[in-house]
Structure formats: structure tokens, C-alpha cells
Design a protein around this motif. Structure first.
Motif, short mmCIF file in Angstrom:
data_model
loop_
_atom_site.label_atom_id
_atom_site.label_comp_id
_atom_site.label_asym_id
_atom_site.label_seq_id
_atom_site.Cartn_x
_atom_site.Cartn_y
_atom_site.Cartn_z
N GLN A 417 0.83 -1.20 0.00
CA GLN A 417 0.00 0.00 0.00
C GLN A 417 0.87 1.26 0.00
OE1 GLN A 417 -3.00 -0.11 3.04
NE2 GLN A 417 -4.27 1.43 2.03
N SER A 418 1.95 1.22 0.75
CA SER A 418 2.86 2.37 0.79
C SER A 418 3.46 2.62 -0.59
CB SER A 418 3.97 2.14 1.81
OG SER A 418 3.44 1.93 3.09
N THR A 421 0.65 3.88 -3.19
CA THR A 421 0.20 5.26 -2.97
C THR A 421 1.34 6.27 -3.03
OG1 THR A 421 0.41 4.96 -0.56
CG2 THR A 421 -1.76 4.52 -1.55
N LYS A 423 3.70 6.63 -0.84
CA LYS A 423 3.98 7.16 0.50
C LYS A 423 4.92 6.22 1.25
CE LYS A 423 -0.57 9.38 0.72
NZ LYS A 423 -1.89 9.45 1.41
N PRO A 573 -5.64 -1.30 -8.78
CA PRO A 573 -5.82 -0.67 -7.46
C PRO A 573 -6.28 -1.69 -6.42
CG PRO A 573 -6.93 0.58 -9.19
CD PRO A 573 -6.52 -0.71 -9.81
N LYS A 580 -7.12 -1.70 7.13
CA LYS A 580 -6.30 -0.54 7.48
C LYS A 580 -5.52 -0.84 8.76
CE LYS A 580 -9.36 2.91 5.37
NZ LYS A 580 -10.11 1.89 4.60
#
Length: 581
Positions: A417-418, A421, A423, A573, A580
């Protein structure tokens, strides 16, 4: 929720999940969609005369079997009803363009928290055989595991005679203590974790353990019939020898890849690996029962592993009795002869017999050229003991383990996910070393300084890179076999040997014609293994030792495979219900 409402809800969730992934090619659209509901529940289970509460799927131990055909889409809704965070890994499934469904906690997803759910959604592409699923967070896989059987496409036969019956055989480890407490204590003290009290076959320890005769796996066979045993090693920390008294085993498949069949009295299987064998019963009723036994293969120090033996019983239906299936405990009981626990010679000879089928229908697509060469040392090390604390690791330190002297630190959010995105700052760095920063005699006398570096580093490679990786074992704190598992890919085992790998001489002996294709390979104790694979699957892919103690100490790393240029070479995606942190 009433049953009448549950099915429409499940279908709706599945439809939402299906929309997250790109359209399949025509060749992939031949399968069906199979739905499973996995409720993570606590369950009281009694083994070795003691009852404890364990984490299970649907209250079952071992967990339920997932069955699909090559080309099928599998949708599993996981609901967490226990106080632990959970994630599930579908061990060996390629997860082509579905990295969000791979499952290792903090690598491809944040774990599913108590009271929450997640839908794993993936398609079986180009695979058939035996795989398995298990929890992939902390040590919860001690009891959260089960078989994943992939049948060939409808109308496609096995490349061997159709068996009379198929039977899953799952090896596990049983701890009297709570395994979450076992690993927590070990990480606090720096010592090796306490070992298990028993091994199990399909969750049962068998008659060689105290108070366990009633908990014995029995395989009933008919004279003259052939059985396909789908063998899985789900043990936490031990490679295992397995044999059935007075019977031969024909190896036909490993890690869901067909191999050239060969016959053996004993097989070796590491944690994470699967092996399909054909067992042909004697033509005539033998008037006897036969032990099937498994015990560890280990070169580690005595006392650092469970050195017990698990037994099940192979029994024959007696056509001359009524009912013919009744068990007669008064018959002679024959025992197999297993190799010695440190019999590396047997382990080597057995492993050398494994070869891909490599025919027109099932080719061995070994990369013949290599874009990137990597050399990783794998083994143990130490961290210094914190101030004002007493540690129980080597010389008062804390046990650690490394790849290229980097002990991997799990991040607090998921790497995939990092990355997706953009991030990644503060989560991971992209400077994983492609070779040891400090070279030494890896299998000789260890260096004086055995301290490790700690970090969350990934190795970034472009899409479709052909990779050759040498995994070199070290002798720091003793030589051991390390079964390494690579997520997201199969690889070809092109070479292996003992001592230090020689890049000038050893490649000349590589097998680039019919090497075995796997997802988990044992690095020989005091030796090396060379693998090749094509990085055709974008995402973040975990690679780690499948001995859970070593994984907990940091013997793991991650590959980051970038998107390709074309639209069908990019990771889609994440699904909307991605957990989360």
C-alpha cells in the motif's frame, strides 16, 4: 444475519471484489468462481491429555479444504471473531496481478482486526496440484492452516494413472503452551523459542505420544488400489522425513508442479513444501498393519528442535471379514526405517532426484539468459542486549537472523500500500544490498563480530527482469538448512552445493534443461542454492525462511517488482475493503 440475507450479501461483496481486477484473457476465462466463508474462531481442542483454546477457521483443526480447478477464480471472505489480528496466505498461488490477495501481514496488507473482514480474490492461472493456506502473522499458523487442492481443467488428465482415491496428509506441530506466548517470550529474552511437544498428522499426534492412541490418523486402503497422497508440511520449525513401512512412494508432483516420477522409501519435505505421491497398496490382503512415520531432519544443536516422532497407521480392508473395513489391532504392526535426524547425505540424494517433467505439455521455462544476478547470505546473527537487561542468546546477546546481514523489521503499515500510494517515506527504503557488504568465509570459522543491521529494506527490480539468485548459508551459530519461500513466483532450482559458492566454477554445472520448479527450497546446511525466475508479476513480494523461529528473528526480505509499460503489466488498485492499520 439470517441465511436468506447472507448469500445475497456475499454475492454483492464478491461482485465488488471482482471489479477490482483486470479482465482475464480468453484462456483464463474457462473456470468458474468458487466462494468460501472463513470465520476465524477460538476452539477448545484436547491433545496430549491437555485442553487449550486455539485459533481456527470455522472451528476446524486442521482447517477446511479449498478445492478449485486450474482457471477458477477463488473468493474467500474472512471474518475475524478472535482477539488477535489475522491475515491468511495462499501459499504457492502465483497471484498474478492480484498481489492484494497474497496475505502476509504488513507486506501486502494490514492484518484483519478483530470484528473486521476482508475478501481474498484471486484466479488460479497455470497451476495444478497441491498447495496450502495458512495464517501469515506471528505464529498463528501453528493451528490456522489447511489444504488448497488445484485440480486440472475439466477433461485434462493427470500425467499418471488416475488414482482410486486422493487423501490430504498435513504434518503439523503441537505446542502445549500458547504459541503466541512462546514466541513473545523468546523475542523478549533473546533466546531460542521453546520447542513443540509433538508432531501431528492431520491434527493427530498418534500412539507414540502420551495419552494419544485415540488421536491417531488411520489411512484405510483396499488391496491393489493406488492412492494419491497430497502431503503438506505445515510444521512451524522442522523439516521432516516421512515413510510408510513396507511400502514405496512414487513422487509425481512438488509445490503444484509435475516432476519426473521416481520411487523412494522415504521422502523429505520442508515447512512450506508440498509433495504428491502415489501409494499402491499390496495386491493381496497382507494380514498386517503398517506405521507411517515422520520425524525431523535437522543439523541444529540437540535440544533446539523437537526430536520426537509422529505415527499414523496404514490399514487394509480385509475382504474376508465383515464388515471389511473394521480395524484389527491384533495384527502385526510393521515399522519403517527412517534416516538419522542429521542425515544430510540422504537429504542431498533425495533432493537431487527431483526434476521437472519438462515435456511439450508441461515445459520447464527456465530463463536461459539472466538480466540481474544477486548473491544473498542467509543465516543467524545477534543483536546486543539492551542496557539494564539480561539476555539469553549467544554470549548474553539476542538471537537474530539476516539476509545479507540485514535483519528485516516489519513496518507498521503494509509495504504494498505504501508503494502503490507513493507514500514510502518512513516505511521502507529501496537500498537492500544485492550482495554482502562484508565478505567472509561464509561456511568456515565465523567472524568475531556477529552483530547484524536492522531495517525495512526492499530490492526494486523492473517488470519482466530475469533473475538469478544464489542463497548462501552461513556457519554463524551453526550450520542449518533454511527452507526459503518466495511469494508471487515459482522459481527453478538450477544448482546447489556445499561450502562457499564459486561464481567462476559452479555455474558450469547448472541444470538449465529440467530443474525442479518450486516455491520453497531448502538451502543446504553449510551450502548454497541457485534459483532463476522471471519477475513477471508486479507488486511487493515477501521472501523468507519458512522456519518460523528464523522468520521471527528477521530472516526475510521483500522484492518490489515495478509495473510494466503496457496496461496489462500493471498492478490494479486495491480492493475497497483492504484492511487498514
Amino acid at each position: 444475519m439470517p441465511a436468506s440475507m447472507a448469500l445475497p450479501s456475499l454475492i454483492m461483496l464478491s461482485c465488488i471484489a471482482l471489479l477490482q481486477f483486470p479482465a482475464l484473457t480468453e484462456s483464463q476465462q474457462t473456470g468458474i468462481t468458487r466462494h468460501y466463508q472463513f470465520d476465524i474462531q477460538m476452539k477448545n481442542v484436547t491433545r496430549l491429555c491437555e485442553t487449550k483454546s486455539i485459533v481456527t477457521v470455522n472451528g476446524q483443526f486442521p482447517g477446511p479444504k479449498i478445492e478449485a480447478r486450474e482457471g477458477d477464480r477463488v473468493v474467500i471472505r474472512v471474518v475475524n471473531h478472535v482477539p488477535y489480528n489475522i491475515s491468511l496466505h495462499w501459499h504457492g498461488v502465483r497471484q498474478l496481478f492480484s498481489a492484494w490477495a497474497d496475505g502476509p501481514a504488513y507486506i501486502t496488507q494490514c492484518p484483519i482486526q478483530s470484528g473486521h473482514s476482508y475478501v481474498y480474490n484471486f484466479t488460479i492461472v497455470g497451476q495444478r496440484g497441491t498447495l496450502w493456506w495458512h495464517a501469515h502473522i506471528s505464529w498463528l499458523r501453528a493451528t490456522v492452516y489447511g489444504p488448497l487442492v488445484i485440480l486440472p481443467k475439466t477433461g485434462v488428465p493427470y500425467p499418471f494413472a488416475k488414482p482410486y482415491k486422493e487423501v490430504p496428509l498435513i504434518f503439523g506441530e503441537w505446542f502445549k503452551a500458547d504459541t503466541e506466548v512462546v514466541i513473545s517470550q523468546a523475542l523478549q529474552t533473546g533466546a531460542g523459542p521453546n520447542v513443540s511437544e509433538a508432531y501431528t498428522i492431520n491434527g493427530l499426534p498418534g500412539p507414540l505420544y502420551n495419552c494419544s492412541a485415540k488421536d491417531t490418523f488411520k489411512l484405510k486402503v483396499k488391496p491393489g488400489k493406488t492412492y494419491l497422497l497430497r502431503i503438506i508440511n505445515a510444521a512451524l520449525n522442522d523439516e521432516l522425513f516421512f515413510s510408510i513401512a513396507n511400502h514405496s512412494l512414487t513422487i509425481v508432483d512438488v509445490d503444484a508442479v509435475y516432476v519426473k516420477p521416481f520411487t523412494t522409501e522415504t521422502l523429505l519435505i520442508t515447512p512450506g513444501q508440498t509433495t504428491n505421491v502415489l501409494l499402491t497398496a499390496h495386491a493381496e490382503y497382507p494380514g498386517a498393519n503398517f506405521f507411517m512415520k515422520a520425524r525431523p531432519y535437522s543439523t541444529a544443536r540437540p535440544g533446539t528442535f523437537d526430536n520426537t516422532t509422529v505415527a499414523g497407521i496404514l490399514e487394509y480392508e480385509n475382504p474376508y471379514s465383515f464388515p471389511p473395513s473394521s480395524f484389527n489391532k491384533n495384527l502385526p504392526l510393521f515399522e519403517p526405517t527412517l534416516p538419522g535426524m542429521n542425515d544430510t547425505s540422504f537429504a542431498t540424494n533425495y533432493t537431487d532426484k527431483l526434476r521437472s517433467l519438462a515435456n511439450a505439455q508441461y515445459p520447464a521455462n527456465v530463463p536461459q539468459t539472466v538480466d540481474r544476478h544477486f548473491f544473498f547470505t542467509v543465516g543467524l546473527g545477534a543483536n546486543p542486549c539492551p542496557k539494564n537487561k539480561t539476555c539469553q542468546g549467544p554470549n548474553g546477546t539476542m538471537f537474530s537472523a539476516t539476509v545479507n546481514n540485514v535483519s528485516f523489521v516489519l513496518p507498521k503499515t503494509a509495504l504494498l500500500q505504501s508503494h502503490f500510494t507513493g507514500k514510502s517515506n518512513g516505511v521502507y527504503t529501496s537500498d537492500f544490498p544485492i550482495m554482502p557488504l562484508i565478505q567472509f568465509n561464509y561456511t568456515g570459522i565465523p567472524p568475531n563480530n556477529t552483530f547484524v543491521t536492522n531495517g525495512t529494506k526492499v530490492l526494486v527490480i523492473p517488470f519482466n527482469t530475469s533473475v538469478e539468485l544464489v542463497l548462501q548459508g552461513t556457519s554463524i551459530f551453526g550450520v542449518e538448512s533454511h527452507p526459503f519461500h518466495l511469494h508471487g513466483f515459482n522459481f527453478f532450482v538450477v544448482g546447489r552445493g556445499f561450502g562457499n559458492y564459486n561464481p567462476d566454477k559452479d555455474p558450469s554445472g547448472f541444470n538449465l534443461v529440467d530443474p525442479v520448479e518450486r516455491n520453497t527450497v531448502g538451502v543446504p546446511p553449510g551450502g548454497w542454492v541457485a534459483i532463476r525466475f522471471l519477475a513477471d508479476n508486479p507488486g511487493v513480494w515477501f521472501m523468507h525462511c519458512h522456519l518460523e523461529a528464523h522468520t521471527s528473528w528477521g530472516l526475510k526480505m521483500a522484492w518490489l517488482v515495478l509495473d510494466g509499460i503496457l496496461p496489462n503489466q500493471k498492478l490494479p488498485p486495491p480492493p475497497s475493503d483492504l484492511p487498514k492499520c
